[in-house]
Design a protein around this motif. Structure first.
Motif, PDB file in Angstrom:
ATOM      1  N   SER A  61      33.452  52.373  80.395  1.00  0.00           N
ATOM      2  CA  SER A  61      32.368  53.239  79.910  1.00  0.00           C
ATOM      3  C   SER A  61      32.894  54.383  79.057  1.00  0.00           C
ATOM      4  O   SER A  61      32.225  54.818  78.120  1.00  0.00           O
ATOM      5  CB  SER A  61      31.535  53.779  81.082  1.00  0.00           C
ATOM      6  N   LEU A  62      34.086  54.849  79.359  1.00  0.00           N
ATOM      7  CA  LEU A  62      34.666  55.960  78.592  1.00  0.00           C
ATOM      8  C   LEU A  62      35.273  55.525  77.267  1.00  0.00           C
ATOM      9  O   LEU A  62      35.120  56.207  76.251  1.00  0.00           O
ATOM     10  CB  LEU A  62      35.764  56.650  79.407  1.00  0.00           C
ATOM     11  N   PHE A  63      35.980  54.405  77.275  1.00  0.00           N
ATOM     12  CA  PHE A  63      36.828  54.085  76.136  1.00  0.00           C
ATOM     13  C   PHE A  63      36.412  52.858  75.320  1.00  0.00           C
ATOM     14  O   PHE A  63      36.976  52.619  74.257  1.00  0.00           O
ATOM     15  CB  PHE A  63      38.277  53.917  76.604  1.00  0.00           C
ATOM     16  N   VAL A  64      35.432  52.094  75.801  1.00  0.00           N
ATOM     17  CA  VAL A  64      35.043  50.884  75.082  1.00  0.00           C
ATOM     18  C   VAL A  64      33.581  50.935  74.638  1.00  0.00           C
ATOM     19  O   VAL A  64      33.265  50.497  73.538  1.00  0.00           O
ATOM     20  CB  VAL A  64      35.304  49.618  75.943  1.00  0.00           C
ATOM     21  N   MET A  65      32.733  51.465  75.472  1.00  0.00           N
ATOM     22  CA  MET A  65      31.299  51.490  75.156  1.00  0.00           C
ATOM     23  C   MET A  65      31.020  52.381  73.943  1.00  0.00           C
ATOM     24  O   MET A  65      31.745  53.342  73.699  1.00  0.00           O
ATOM     25  CB  MET A  65      30.494  52.010  76.348  1.00  0.00           C
ATOM     26  N   ALA A 115      29.537  55.342  71.783  1.00  0.00           N
ATOM     27  CA  ALA A 115      29.381  56.749  72.166  1.00  0.00           C
ATOM     28  C   ALA A 115      27.985  57.055  72.689  1.00  0.00           C
ATOM     29  O   ALA A 115      27.814  57.882  73.581  1.00  0.00           O
ATOM     30  CB  ALA A 115      29.709  57.650  70.979  1.00  0.00           C
ATOM     31  N   VAL A 116      26.992  56.380  72.171  1.00  0.00           N
ATOM     32  CA  VAL A 116      25.616  56.651  72.571  1.00  0.00           C
ATOM     33  C   VAL A 116      25.331  56.216  74.017  1.00  0.00           C
ATOM     34  O   VAL A 116      24.400  56.700  74.639  1.00  0.00           O
ATOM     35  CB  VAL A 116      24.620  55.997  71.585  1.00  0.00           C
ATOM     36  N   THR A 156      28.715  55.764  82.579  1.00  0.00           N
ATOM     37  CA  THR A 156      29.639  56.517  83.434  1.00  0.00           C
ATOM     38  C   THR A 156      28.915  57.071  84.654  1.00  0.00           C
ATOM     39  O   THR A 156      29.425  56.991  85.783  1.00  0.00           O
ATOM     40  CB  THR A 156      30.311  57.654  82.633  1.00  0.00           C
ATOM     41  N   LEU A 157      27.719  57.609  84.441  1.00  0.00           N
ATOM     42  CA  LEU A 157      26.930  58.114  85.574  1.00  0.00           C
ATOM     43  C   LEU A 157      26.596  56.991  86.548  1.00  0.00           C
ATOM     44  O   LEU A 157      26.616  57.196  87.771  1.00  0.00           O
ATOM     45  CB  LEU A 157      25.653  58.795  85.076  1.00  0.00           C
ATOM     46  N   PHE A 158      26.305  55.804  86.023  1.00  0.00           N
ATOM     47  CA  PHE A 158      26.009  54.661  86.893  1.00  0.00           C
ATOM     48  C   PHE A 158      27.202  54.347  87.798  1.00  0.00           C
ATOM     49  O   PHE A 158      27.048  54.218  89.017  1.00  0.00           O
ATOM     50  CB  PHE A 158      25.638  53.431  86.058  1.00  0.00           C
TER      51      PHE A 158
END
Length: 122
Positions: A69-73, A75-76, A82-84
């Motif tokens: 979630s931090l480095f591949v997804m 930006a939007v 990450t919260l999930f």
């Protein structure tokens, strides 16, 4: 603020990668016996080994999910994803603290909660 949130999420992911390593590859070690407050002989039982490997796999999925979630997804989408994953860790920590050991809420839940709040504030 985003940098601090990212660092905290990475620390939570590293913690869960270490848990994965301990549960999947070192479940019958002295460190595991101390960490899980169990006799080392009990940890050598094949059924216990299987259960620990299963738990370790789930912890690994949570860690990889956070890093993804931090480095591949895009930006939007990183905040929601990450919260999930942090929420999943929080639920697991609450459940673990009720069913296994109260210290889980502090060791796993508190860092995830801090990370959750920081990401939410971004």
């Amino acid at each position: 603020m985003q940098l601090i949130a990212t660092i905290m999420v990475v620390l939570v992911a590293i913690e869960h990668l270490l848990i994965t390593w301990l549960e999947m590859f070192n479940a019958d070690s002295d460190l595991a016996a101390k960490s899980f407050n169990m006799p080392r002989e009990a940890l050598k039982d094949p059924v216990v080994q299987t259960l620990f490997k299963n738990q370790g796999l789930y912890n690994g999925f949570l860690a990889v999910g956070l890093l993804y979630s931090l480095f591949v997804m895009p930006a939007v989408a990183w905040v929601g994803a990450t919260l999930f994953f942090l929420a999943c860790i929080l639920v697991a920590a609450v459940y673990g603290s009720v069913t296994a050991s109260r210290s889980i809420i502090v060791v796993q839940g508190l860092p995830a909660l801090i990370a959750f709040i920081l990401v939410y504030l971004v």
